[in-house]
Design a protein around this motif. Structure first.
Motif, PDB file in Angstrom:
ATOM      1  N   GLU A 112     -66.493 -43.669  13.752  1.00 54.53           N
ATOM      2  CA  GLU A 112     -65.978 -44.644  12.796  1.00 54.53           C
ATOM      3  C   GLU A 112     -67.034 -45.634  12.356  1.00 54.53           C
ATOM      4  OE1 GLU A 112     -62.229 -46.544  13.296  1.00 54.53           O
ATOM      5  OE2 GLU A 112     -61.469 -44.936  14.549  1.00 54.53           O
ATOM      6  N   VAL A 113     -68.252 -45.487  12.878  1.00 55.79           N
ATOM      7  CA  VAL A 113     -69.298 -46.450  12.572  1.00 55.79           C
ATOM      8  C   VAL A 113     -70.017 -46.105  11.278  1.00 55.79           C
ATOM      9  CG1 VAL A 113     -71.449 -47.476  13.398  1.00 55.79           C
ATOM     10  CG2 VAL A 113     -69.609 -46.984  15.001  1.00 55.79           C
ATOM     11  N   SER A 114     -70.427 -44.849  11.149  1.00 55.71           N
ATOM     12  CA  SER A 114     -71.160 -44.466   9.932  1.00 55.71           C
ATOM     13  C   SER A 114     -70.184 -44.324   8.773  1.00 55.71           C
ATOM     14  CB  SER A 114     -71.934 -43.167  10.153  1.00 55.71           C
ATOM     15  OG  SER A 114     -71.051 -42.132  10.471  1.00 55.71           O
ATOM     16  N   GLY A 115     -70.651 -44.705   7.606  1.00 57.15           N
ATOM     17  CA  GLY A 115     -69.801 -44.686   6.426  1.00 57.15           C
ATOM     18  C   GLY A 115     -69.710 -43.313   5.789  1.00 57.15           C
ATOM     19  N   VAL A 116     -68.856 -43.221   4.807  1.00 48.63           N
ATOM     20  CA  VAL A 116     -68.665 -41.995   4.041  1.00 48.63           C
ATOM     21  C   VAL A 116     -69.408 -42.160   2.725  1.00 48.63           C
ATOM     22  CG1 VAL A 116     -66.923 -40.544   2.936  1.00 48.63           C
ATOM     23  CG2 VAL A 116     -66.429 -41.626   5.116  1.00 48.63           C
ATOM     24  N   SER A 117     -70.010 -41.086   2.241  1.00 54.93           N
ATOM     25  CA  SER A 117     -70.779 -41.164   0.995  1.00 54.93           C
ATOM     26  C   SER A 117     -69.848 -41.470  -0.189  1.00 54.93           C
ATOM     27  CB  SER A 117     -71.526 -39.850   0.753  1.00 54.93           C
ATOM     28  OG  SER A 117     -70.610 -38.824   0.450  1.00 54.93           O
ATOM     29  N   GLU A 118     -70.448 -42.003  -1.238  1.00 57.36           N
ATOM     30  CA  GLU A 118     -69.671 -42.351  -2.426  1.00 57.36           C
ATOM     31  C   GLU A 118     -69.064 -41.111  -3.072  1.00 57.36           C
ATOM     32  OE1 GLU A 118     -68.759 -45.328  -3.631  1.00 57.36           O
ATOM     33  OE2 GLU A 118     -69.633 -46.109  -1.792  1.00 57.36           O
ATOM     34  N   ARG A 119     -69.748 -39.991  -3.006  1.00 56.92           N
ATOM     35  CA  ARG A 119     -69.219 -38.749  -3.573  1.00 56.92           C
ATOM     36  C   ARG A 119     -67.938 -38.339  -2.857  1.00 56.92           C
ATOM     37  NH1 ARG A 119     -71.035 -33.723  -1.768  1.00 56.92           N
ATOM     38  NH2 ARG A 119     -69.849 -32.132  -2.809  1.00 56.92           N
ATOM     39  N   ARG A 120     -67.938 -38.435  -1.545  1.00 60.11           N
ATOM     40  CA  ARG A 120     -66.737 -38.067  -0.784  1.00 60.11           C
ATOM     41  C   ARG A 120     -65.611 -39.064  -1.007  1.00 60.11           C
ATOM     42  NH1 ARG A 120     -67.990 -34.591   4.409  1.00 60.11           N
ATOM     43  NH2 ARG A 120     -69.832 -33.548   3.629  1.00 60.11           N
ATOM     44  N   ARG A 121     -65.950 -40.325  -1.178  1.00 63.82           N
ATOM     45  CA  ARG A 121     -64.911 -41.308  -1.505  1.00 63.82           C
ATOM     46  C   ARG A 121     -64.304 -41.018  -2.869  1.00 63.82           C
ATOM     47  NH1 ARG A 121     -65.987 -47.335   0.635  1.00 63.82           N
ATOM     48  NH2 ARG A 121     -66.392 -46.754   2.780  1.00 63.82           N
ATOM     49  N   GLY A 122     -65.126 -40.591  -3.797  1.00 62.51           N
ATOM     50  CA  GLY A 122     -64.624 -40.225  -5.126  1.00 62.51           C
ATOM     51  C   GLY A 122     -63.694 -39.020  -5.066  1.00 62.51           C
ATOM     52  N   VAL A 123     -64.055 -38.041  -4.243  1.00 63.87           N
ATOM     53  CA  VAL A 123     -63.188 -36.869  -4.073  1.00 63.87           C
ATOM     54  C   VAL A 123     -61.866 -37.278  -3.437  1.00 63.87           C
ATOM     55  CG1 VAL A 123     -62.953 -34.675  -2.842  1.00 63.87           C
ATOM     56  CG2 VAL A 123     -65.078 -35.208  -4.017  1.00 63.87           C
ATOM     57  N   ALA A 124     -61.922 -38.165  -2.441  1.00 68.59           N
ATOM     58  CA  ALA A 124     -60.695 -38.637  -1.794  1.00 68.59           C
ATOM     59  C   ALA A 124     -59.812 -39.396  -2.781  1.00 68.59           C
ATOM     60  CB  ALA A 124     -61.036 -39.527  -0.599  1.00 68.59           C
ATOM     61  N   ALA A 125     -60.415 -40.239  -3.596  1.00 69.75           N
ATOM     62  CA  ALA A 125     -59.646 -40.980  -4.597  1.00 69.75           C
ATOM     63  C   ALA A 125     -59.048 -40.026  -5.626  1.00 69.75           C
ATOM     64  CB  ALA A 125     -60.533 -42.016  -5.279  1.00 69.75           C
ATOM     65  N   ALA A 126     -59.797 -39.012  -6.040  1.00 73.09           N
ATOM     66  CA  ALA A 126     -59.272 -38.030  -7.001  1.00 73.09           C
ATOM     67  C   ALA A 126     -58.106 -37.253  -6.408  1.00 73.09           C
ATOM     68  CB  ALA A 126     -60.387 -37.080  -7.425  1.00 73.09           C
ATOM     69  N   LEU A 127     -58.171 -36.939  -5.125  1.00 72.29           N
ATOM     70  CA  LEU A 127     -57.086 -36.231  -4.446  1.00 72.29           C
ATOM     71  C   LEU A 127     -55.801 -37.054  -4.451  1.00 72.29           C
ATOM     72  CD1 LEU A 127     -56.367 -33.765  -2.514  1.00 72.29           C
ATOM     73  CD2 LEU A 127     -56.843 -35.371  -0.688  1.00 72.29           C
ATOM     74  N   ILE A 128     -55.915 -38.325  -4.160  1.00 75.29           N
ATOM     75  CA  ILE A 128     -54.737 -39.191  -4.109  1.00 75.29           C
ATOM     76  C   ILE A 128     -54.195 -39.445  -5.514  1.00 75.29           C
ATOM     77  CG2 ILE A 128     -54.005 -41.532  -3.496  1.00 75.29           C
ATOM     78  CD1 ILE A 128     -56.055 -41.166  -1.101  1.00 75.29           C
ATOM     79  N   ILE A 129     -55.086 -39.595  -6.492  1.00 75.37           N
ATOM     80  CA  ILE A 129     -54.638 -39.758  -7.876  1.00 75.37           C
ATOM     81  C   ILE A 129     -53.924 -38.498  -8.357  1.00 75.37           C
ATOM     82  CG2 ILE A 129     -55.481 -39.993 -10.248  1.00 75.37           C
ATOM     83  CD1 ILE A 129     -57.560 -41.969  -9.106  1.00 75.37           C
ATOM     84  N   PHE A 130     -54.436 -37.321  -7.967  1.00 81.49           N
ATOM     85  CA  PHE A 130     -53.771 -36.056  -8.300  1.00 81.49           C
ATOM     86  C   PHE A 130     -52.345 -36.036  -7.754  1.00 81.49           C
ATOM     87  CE2 PHE A 130     -52.584 -32.216  -5.926  1.00 81.49           C
ATOM     88  CZ  PHE A 130     -52.180 -31.405  -6.970  1.00 81.49           C
ATOM     89  N   ALA A 131     -52.177 -36.448  -6.503  1.00 83.25           N
ATOM     90  CA  ALA A 131     -50.845 -36.434  -5.895  1.00 83.25           C
ATOM     91  C   ALA A 131     -49.892 -37.358  -6.636  1.00 83.25           C
ATOM     92  CB  ALA A 131     -50.942 -36.829  -4.421  1.00 83.25           C
ATOM     93  N   ILE A 132     -50.343 -38.542  -6.949  1.00 85.60           N
ATOM     94  CA  ILE A 132     -49.465 -39.511  -7.604  1.00 85.60           C
ATOM     95  C   ILE A 132     -49.147 -39.074  -9.032  1.00 85.60           C
ATOM     96  CG2 ILE A 132     -49.362 -41.883  -8.445  1.00 85.60           C
ATOM     97  CD1 ILE A 132     -50.912 -42.631  -5.873  1.00 85.60           C
ATOM     98  N   LEU A 133     -50.142 -38.580  -9.765  1.00 82.70           N
ATOM     99  CA  LEU A 133     -49.890 -38.142 -11.135  1.00 82.70           C
ATOM    100  C   LEU A 133     -49.009 -36.900 -11.202  1.00 82.70           C
ATOM    101  CD1 LEU A 133     -53.338 -38.691 -12.880  1.00 82.70           C
ATOM    102  CD2 LEU A 133     -51.254 -40.053 -13.096  1.00 82.70           C
ATOM    103  N   THR A 134     -49.014 -36.101 -10.159  1.00 82.70           N
ATOM    104  CA  THR A 134     -48.135 -34.934 -10.125  1.00 82.70           C
ATOM    105  C   THR A 134     -46.699 -35.333  -9.826  1.00 82.70           C
ATOM    106  OG1 THR A 134     -49.956 -33.547  -9.385  1.00 82.70           O
ATOM    107  CG2 THR A 134     -47.749 -32.694  -9.029  1.00 82.70           C
ATOM    108  N   LEU A 135     -46.512 -36.316  -8.964  1.00 80.01           N
ATOM    109  CA  LEU A 135     -45.165 -36.662  -8.510  1.00 80.01           C
ATOM    110  C   LEU A 135     -44.471 -37.707  -9.372  1.00 80.01           C
ATOM    111  CD1 LEU A 135     -45.845 -36.681  -4.685  1.00 80.01           C
ATOM    112  CD2 LEU A 135     -44.664 -34.939  -6.009  1.00 80.01           C
ATOM    113  N   VAL A 136     -45.197 -38.554 -10.067  1.00 72.41           N
ATOM    114  CA  VAL A 136     -44.563 -39.600 -10.877  1.00 72.41           C
ATOM    115  C   VAL A 136     -43.761 -39.028 -12.040  1.00 72.41           C
ATOM    116  CG1 VAL A 136     -45.057 -41.515 -12.451  1.00 72.41           C
ATOM    117  CG2 VAL A 136     -46.041 -41.493 -10.182  1.00 72.41           C
ATOM    118  N   PRO A 137     -44.257 -38.026 -12.779  1.00 74.25           N
ATOM    119  CA  PRO A 137     -43.425 -37.508 -13.883  1.00 74.25           C
ATOM    120  C   PRO A 137     -42.107 -36.920 -13.430  1.00 74.25           C
ATOM    121  CG  PRO A 137     -45.680 -36.784 -14.146  1.00 74.25           C
ATOM    122  CD  PRO A 137     -45.578 -37.439 -12.805  1.00 74.25           C
ATOM    123  N   MET A 138     -42.002 -36.484 -12.186  1.00 72.30           N
ATOM    124  CA  MET A 138     -40.730 -35.946 -11.704  1.00 72.30           C
ATOM    125  C   MET A 138     -39.669 -37.022 -11.693  1.00 72.30           C
ATOM    126  SD  MET A 138     -41.875 -33.410  -8.649  1.00 72.30           S
ATOM    127  CE  MET A 138     -40.182 -33.000  -8.277  1.00 72.30           C
ATOM    128  N   GLY A 139     -40.029 -38.250 -11.353  1.00 72.73           N
ATOM    129  CA  GLY A 139     -39.076 -39.346 -11.362  1.00 72.73           C
ATOM    130  C   GLY A 139     -38.686 -39.746 -12.776  1.00 72.73           C
TER     131      GLY A 139
END
Length: 142
Positions: free
Chosen positions: A99-126
């Protein structure tokens, strides 16, 4: 000459026939999006924890629980899935080995894109439920 019928013509019919492969693909997409939500021990929760830390996971989990509880994410699937996550995903957290060493910006971007994908997929259903309620009662579809 149209290769496909105009959208207004297709929507004017009471029934629109789709391929079973479309239904299967949509089910797979929704299942993947639910698994990518940043909650608990799901894949999205682990991704959020490793990329952004415990505080970000706590905030995102709270927001996802609120979204699932209010039916904003996933419409009719929201409450059963939210209860599943609350009941079955309550195991103790496994700590990250490093937990000490950080995550690269590229991997953070991929993680953010993954979460944005989930939210954008599920919001139109509502949003579909609001459209049906605005049209009128189910008897108006007959």
């Amino acid at each position: 000459m149209y290769l496909l019928p105009p959208a207004a013509e297709a929507l004017s019919h009471a029934q629109v026939y789709v391929s079973p492969l479309l239904v299967g693909g949509w089910c797979g997409l929704v299942t993947t999006a639910l698994n990518c939500l940043p909650v608990g021990n799901l894949d999205g929760g682990r991704t959020m924890l490793s990329a952004f830390g415990r505080n970000a996971l706590a905030v995102s989990s709270l927001l996802c629980y609120v979204g699932l509880g209010l039916g904003l994410l996933g419409s009719s699937l929201a409450l059963p899935f939210g209860l599943y996550v609350l009941i079955c995903q309550r195991t103790a957290e496994q700590y990250i080995q490093d937990e000490v060493s950080g995550v690269s910006e590229r991997r953070r971007g991929v993680a953010a894109a993954l979460i944005i994908f989930a939210i954008l997929t599920l919001v139109p259903m509502g949003a579909d439920l609001a459209d049906v309620a605005a049209v009128g009662t189910p008897s108006s579809f007959l």
